[in-house]
Every structure is written in structure tokens, then in C-alpha cells.
Design an enzyme around this catalytic site. Structure first.
Site, PDB file in Angstrom:
ATOM      1  N   LYS A 133      14.947  11.803 -19.024  1.00  8.72           N
ATOM      2  CA  LYS A 133      13.978  11.402 -18.266  1.00  8.72           C
ATOM      3  C   LYS A 133      13.600   9.935 -18.246  1.00  8.72           C
ATOM      4  CE  LYS A 133      10.174  14.015 -17.811  1.00  8.72           C
ATOM      5  NZ  LYS A 133       8.927  14.602 -18.201  1.00  8.72           N
ATOM      6  N   THR A 147      14.401  12.473 -13.259  1.00  8.97           N
ATOM      7  CA  THR A 147      15.185  13.425 -14.603  1.00  8.97           C
ATOM      8  C   THR A 147      16.543  13.612 -14.049  1.00  8.97           C
ATOM      9  OG1 THR A 147      13.059  14.447 -14.762  1.00  8.97           O
ATOM     10  CG2 THR A 147      14.912  15.334 -15.986  1.00  8.97           C
ATOM     11  N   GLY A 160       9.006   8.669 -12.058  1.00  5.56           N
ATOM     12  CA  GLY A 160      10.294   8.436 -12.744  1.00  5.56           C
ATOM     13  C   GLY A 160      11.281   9.671 -12.226  1.00  5.56           C
ATOM     14  N   GLY A 207      10.077  12.280  -9.522  1.00  7.64           N
ATOM     15  CA  GLY A 207       8.467  12.371  -9.429  1.00  7.64           C
ATOM     16  C   GLY A 207       7.389  11.279  -9.343  1.00  7.64           C
ATOM     17  N   ASP A 230       0.348  22.869 -17.765  1.00  9.70           N
ATOM     18  CA  ASP A 230       1.042  23.106 -16.746  1.00  9.70           C
ATOM     19  C   ASP A 230       2.163  24.460 -16.877  1.00  9.70           C
ATOM     20  OD1 ASP A 230       1.624  22.855 -14.041  1.00  9.70           O
ATOM     21  OD2 ASP A 230       3.227  21.136 -14.428  1.00  9.70           O
ATOM     22  N   LEU A 278      18.463  15.502 -11.447  1.00 12.65           N
ATOM     23  CA  LEU A 278      17.466  16.793 -11.222  1.00 12.65           C
ATOM     24  C   LEU A 278      16.585  16.550 -10.459  1.00 12.65           C
ATOM     25  CD1 LEU A 278      17.693  17.736 -15.010  1.00 12.65           C
ATOM     26  CD2 LEU A 278      19.223  18.680 -13.148  1.00 12.65           C
ATOM     27  N   GLY A 279      15.718  15.684 -10.231  1.00 12.51           N
ATOM     28  CA  GLY A 279      14.595  15.414  -9.406  1.00 12.51           C
ATOM     29  C   GLY A 279      14.015  14.133  -9.648  1.00 12.51           C
TER      30      GLY A 279
END
Length: 597
Positions: free
Chosen positions: A319, A302, A300, A297, A429, A294-295
Site C-alpha cells: 500500500k 495498492t 493512495g 482509493g 469495515d 490492485l486499485g
């Protein structure tokens, strides 16, 4: 002295190979796709050069460039802008402080040559000589281990080009299969396991972009990496390929060493995740099979996973804390890049996120913690997959709310935040990307996700730096002093954006979509810059929302459009707000009620 380079990007296009090439050339490389930390990283580490993606969404690259050049600590650092359209952007890039503006899909050796004047020294050879130490892992990516041998499908209508590349791959231990056309390639992929496709763009009958589109209908970028082959000057074709889901590209005539490096990179990552069709699927924690990334950052990655031990094999979100992005010896550049002193601090933050999810998971609109475990010296947490479309995606598609829709949204989100705040948790956030809209149009619900920035009230911060997202974060968050009503500020900004279609900005004003004055004043008070003049609690906002309905109960029979455009009388409490309001008004607002009695 080893030169340090900081790369700021969104994780796409040719960035991974650029980073590997820089590391292999002897540079210390830090990379981040976390824009909220990029300025702090530049200040902390003071790199010798910054590579900045100018194509980041919502002009984030240009905004960050301005911050870098106005901050005394970073103003002197050379910034090289990278873009898919460097020629058209060069004048602006030079005018705003870049020393150069280069094509970000350029072959790494060519790009390295163009970076030399700004590094003040000649880079080392692209491939380190025998006996030299192996380069450190690239920040933001899993460490690549030994290349995974696999099956590569080479698709090209030129028989000579196809045959030469296939023979080269076979000499390096890969199984290479040839296809002379798009339809033949699609048939091969449907009939047998293929680990990677090298796909020519320019082919008769069915070109490479058409083949790629059909492949992506059934195979994700993680399960079937596709590397496009294109002539050097076919930049439009390369850009179109990335839009359709290409993983990487190589230029023709093909440099076999570069082609092999890119194939190895794609297969190594897929192999570690257990995504290759030729592999036995890898189960993390004995339960979870990765569907797709998924992506990634700062700390780490996800992944979307399936729980193989539950009925129906439901989707979950996993995650991974990647220690290679945060560990390193004390005082090393790796620890400075991430603003953390030790790996234990990162593990503590990861554990606190898991504990927070455990506390809030009983709420139906918050993700539930499903697992927290360690495997192969990697740390993982698994949480419930929450349905819905992120508000930022809906906003990008042109979705605009009416006043009744905004009030419905506020009520649901305020109840969620009230639940968190009563448990002592500040999300920190709240933004469109972290709010999911689900359900039918007549029964819309909202889910709140991503507790990576959340903090328990009274906890001591791990490090004193800004946590939040520009535009949505309250002023006190920039000072490292969030309060529960900091979440109310962000929620008000999100509501305004969905009403007006305008992202929060301190630079310009915008015409507000006609709003009932009572709702207008509620949103204004939610987004006061001074936290002492802002609503103190979710309950206070809900009380004023109740006043709107109480004052206008007779108007419920009116149409939604009539309710949207009819001026409403101000309740006494909101009249006081209007009379005592200060000058710190968000730029979303233009006082449509000026002159009202």
C-alpha cells in the site's frame, strides 16, 4: 474565480484522461472512488459541478445521486451523470435531478464543450499557453512526470493509417513498430519488449477484441497497456474492449494530439511503477517488485508485489500513501477535498494502520505486517498476501449458503473478531469484499483483510466523519461512535446476504431463505439497530451458537438439507430474545416463526 469539479467514479474507463483534461483547462478537480467519503467531500468542498458515474455497481451511483439531491447542503449543486448508455438513462437521470447525462467514453474536448453550460464560464484552452503555471496533480492518481519514451506497437490493417501514426510517434521520440494483422501483432509481442499497443478494433480474420483477449491471457493491464482505436460510433466495441482489459481508447480518424496525450499518460504511470518491459524492474524498499496495480482509493494505491529477497519470491500486498492526494497548503482545495487538515494527519493514520497490522499479524487469518518504509518521499507498508476469493465475488457468481455453512462462517469470524476486540481493535469495515474464502470445499476457512478503517478503542478520531460501508455499517457508526459490537452488526448483515443473495437495504423487503428459527433469532439480535439490544460481545453469540448444537445433538445424523428445513425448538435464552425483541428489524428478515408456541 476558478471553478471546482468533483468526480465520483470507480477508477475505470476514460476517467484519468477526463480528469487530466479538466485540470489542463483551468479547473480545480477533486476525484474519488471511495463512495463512503464522496458525500462528505461534496458537503465540505461544495464544488461548482459534480460528475457522477451512474454505472457504479449495485446501483451505488443512483443511490448517491439521491443522497446528493436530498441533502440541503448539496441539493443545488449541478450533477452531470456519466454512463456507457446515456441515451437509455437520460429520462431517469433528469427525473432524479441530473442536469445532463453524457457518454463517459466521449472524447474529452467534446465532453468539455457539453459541460460549459453548467459551469457558467468558458473553459481555458485544452493545452495551457506557454508561461502558464503547470496544473496541480490530479487527485487519486500518481503525479505524472516527464513522459517516458518507449516502444509502441501500432496494429492496423489500413497501411496509410498505420504509417501516419507511426511516423508521428517517431517524430515525438518513440520507437514505433507496425503490424498489419492480429497474428503478426501477437508474434511481435512474443518476440520483443513492447511498452504499449495501439490496436484497431475493426480488422479482418482476427479483430482487435480477439487480439486483446489473447494479450490479456499473458500480459496484465499494468505491464502492457493497450489503447484501442475505434470509429466514433462503435460504442459497443469500445465497451467490449474495456470488459476485456483495454486501458483506454482513441477514436478514428485519429486526432494525433489526443492520441499522444493518452499514450504519454499510460506510459508515464507504468514507467513510475517500473512496469515497462524496456525498463530494469524497480524494487521498492530494495525488496518488492510490482506485479500489477490492485486499485486506488482516496489516499493512495495498492499493488500486488513479489518479495525478491525471499525464497520462492512470494506475493505480498503493498500500500502506497500518495502525498499528492492529501497534501497542499492550508486552506487549499486539495486539503478540503480529502477532509484532512494536513499531510501529517494522513501520515499518522497510515502509521496507525501499520502499527495495528503489527499487533494483529500473529493470528493465522489476519494479514501480517512485513515492512513499513519511506522511499523517494513516498510512504509504503507491505503486508502478507492472504489467499482466497472475496465473498462479494462469490455472491456475484450466485453462491448461496446453507444454514450449516453460515454457522461455520460465523464461528470462524467471531473467533477472529474476538481476538481483535480483546486487543481493543474495532475493524469498522466488515463487508463481503474484505472477507476472503479459502481452502477446499470440505475445509473452508475465512481471512479478514483491509485495516484501513480500523481504530483502537479509546483512540481519539482524526476527524469526525462516518467511516464504514453503507448497508453494513451500524447506525452508531454514522454518528462517529463505533463500538466492538458494531462489527457484529456488519457480520450479521454479511451472513444474511450470503444466505439470501440480497444485499442489505433500507428500501425493500425480501423473502428469506428458510432458516432454523434459532439461527434466525441469532442473526436478528446481531443486527439490532440499537447497540444496547444487540449482542454485546462475540462470546455471547458463540454461546448461543453452542445452544443450537446442544439442543439438537440427536439430529446430527440428518442430512444438511433436512437440518436446513426442519423447524428447531428455541432454547430458553432465545425465547426471551423473541419475546423482548423490538420493532427495529433489518429488512432481510421476515418472521417465518410467527405463530409458533
Amino acid at each position: 474565480m476558478v471553478k471546482k469539479i468533483l468526480g465520483i467514479h470507480d477508477g475505470g474507463d476514460g476517467w484519468p484522461l477526463i480528469h487530466v483534461s479538466l485540470k489542463a483547462s483551468g479547473f480545480e478537480v477533486g476525484v474519488t472512488d471511495d463512495l463512503r467519503m464522496s458525500l462528505e467531500m461534496a458537503v465540505l468542498c461544495h464544488p461548482d459541478l459534480i460528475l457522477l458515474d451512474l454505472d457504479l455497481s449495485d446501483l451505488a451511483g443512483w443511490k448517491l445521486l439521491q443522497q446528493l439531491k436530498t441533502n440541503p447542503s448539496t441539493a443545488a449543486i449541478p450533477v452531470v451523470g456519466l454512463s456507457e448508455y446515456p441515451i437509455s438513462l437520460r429520462d431517469r437521470a433528469y427525473g432524479e435531478g441530473c442536469v445532463a447525462c453524457e457518454f463517459k467514453l466521449e472524447a474529452p474536448p467534446i465532453l468539455l464543450d457539453r459541460l460549459r453550460p453548467w459551469l457558467g464560464e468558458e473553459p481555458l484552452p485544452l493545452h495551457p499557453s506557454a508561461g502558464s503555471p503547470a496544473p496541480e496533480p490530479v487527485l487519486g492518481l500518481p503525479e505524472l512526470k516527464e513522459p517516458a519514451q518507449g516502444t509502441v506497437l501500432v496494429v492496423d490493417d489500413d497501411p496509410a493509417a498505420r504509417r501516419i501514426l507511426s511516423r508521428y510517434l517517431k517524430s515525438r521520440g518513440y520507437q514505433a513498430i507496425e503490424a498489419s494483422s492480429g497474428p503478426e501483432a501477437l508474434e511481435i509481442v512474443a518476440q520483443q519488449p513492447i511498452d504499449l499497443v495501439v490496436l484497431d478494433i475493426m480488422m479482418p480474420q482476427m479483430n482487435g477484441l480477439e487480439v486483446l483477449h489473447l494479450l490479456r491471457l499473458k500480459h496484465s493491464t499494468g505491464r502492457l497497456p493497450v489503447i484501442m482505436a475505434s470509429a466514433m460510433d462503435d460504442r459497443d466495441g469500445i465497451v467490449g474492449a474495456f470488459d476485456l482489459g483495454a486501458n483506454d481508447y482513441i477514436t478514428k480518424p485519429i486526432n494525433f494530439d489526443i492520441a499522444l496525450a493518452r499514450i504519454q499518460s499510460q506510459l508515464a504511470v507504468a514507467s513510475q511503477l517500473g512496469l515497462l518491459p524496456s525498463q530494469t524492474p524497480k524494487l521498492l524498499g530494495g525488496h518488492y517488485q510490482i506485479e500489477r496495480p490492485l486499485g486506488c482509493g482516496g489516499f493512495g494505491c495498492t499493488y500486488l508485489v513479489r518479495d525478491q529477497h525471499r525464497p520462492g519470491k512470494p506475493l505480498c500486498v503493498l500500500k502506497q500513501l500518495n502525498p499528492t492526494t492529501v497534501s497542499g497548503e492550508a486552506g487549499s482545495p486539495l486539503s478540503a477535498w480529502q477532509g484532512l487538515e494536513t499531510l501529517s494527519a494522513a501520515l499518522l493514520g497510515f502509521q496507525q494502520e501499520a502499527e495495528m497490522l503489527e499487533r494483529v499479524g500473529s493470528h493465522p487469518h489476519l494479514p501480517q505486517l512485513l515492512a513499513y518504509f519511506e522511499q523517494d518521499q513516498q510512504h509504503y507498508l507491505v503486508q502478507q498476501f492472504m489467499p482466497g476469493s472475496p465473498l462479494d465475488r462469490l455472491q456475484a457468481q450466485g453462491s448461496r449458503w446453507t444454514a450449516p455453512q453460515a454457522i461455520h462462517f460465523l464461528r470462524q469470524m467471531l473467533n477472529i473478531l474476538s481476538y481483535l476486540h480483546q486487543d481493543g481493535i474495532i475493524h469498522r469495515d466488515i463487508k463481503p469484499a474484505n472477507i476472503l474464502q479459502a481452502g477446499d470445499p470440505d475445509q473452508v476457512t475465512y481471512n479478514l483483510v483491509d485495516f484501513g478503517a480500523a481504530v483502537s478503542r479509546g483512540d481519539q478520531p482524526i476527524y469526525s466523519m462516518f467511516i464504514g460501508t453503507d448497508g453494513y455499517a451500524s447506525p452508531e457508526q454514522y454518528e462517529g461512535q463505533p463500538r466492538p459490537n458494531s462489527d457484529l452488526y456488519a457480520l450479521g448483515q454479511v451472513t444474511l446476504e450470503m444466505l439470501t443473495g440480497q444485499a442489505p437495504s433500507g428500501q425493500s423487503s425480501c423473502q428469506v431463505y428458510p432458516l432454523p428459527p434459532t439461527l434466525w433469532h441469532i442473526l436478528k439480535k446481531m443486527t439490532e439497530a440499537d447497540p444496547n439490544r444487540r449482542y454485546a460481545s462475540c462470546e455471547a453469540v458463540l454461546q448461543d451458537l453452542d445452544l443450537i448444537e446442544a439442543e439438537h445433538e440427536p439430529e446430527k445424523a440428518a442430512s444438511a438439507q433436512d437440518r436446513l428445513l426442519t423447524p428447531l425448538a428455541l432454547p430458553d435464552q432465545l425465547r426471551k430474545v423473541k419475546q423482548t425483541a423490538g420493532s427495529a428489524w433489518p429488512t432481510h428478515f421476515r418472521d417465518e416463526s410467527a405463530g409458533m408456541s
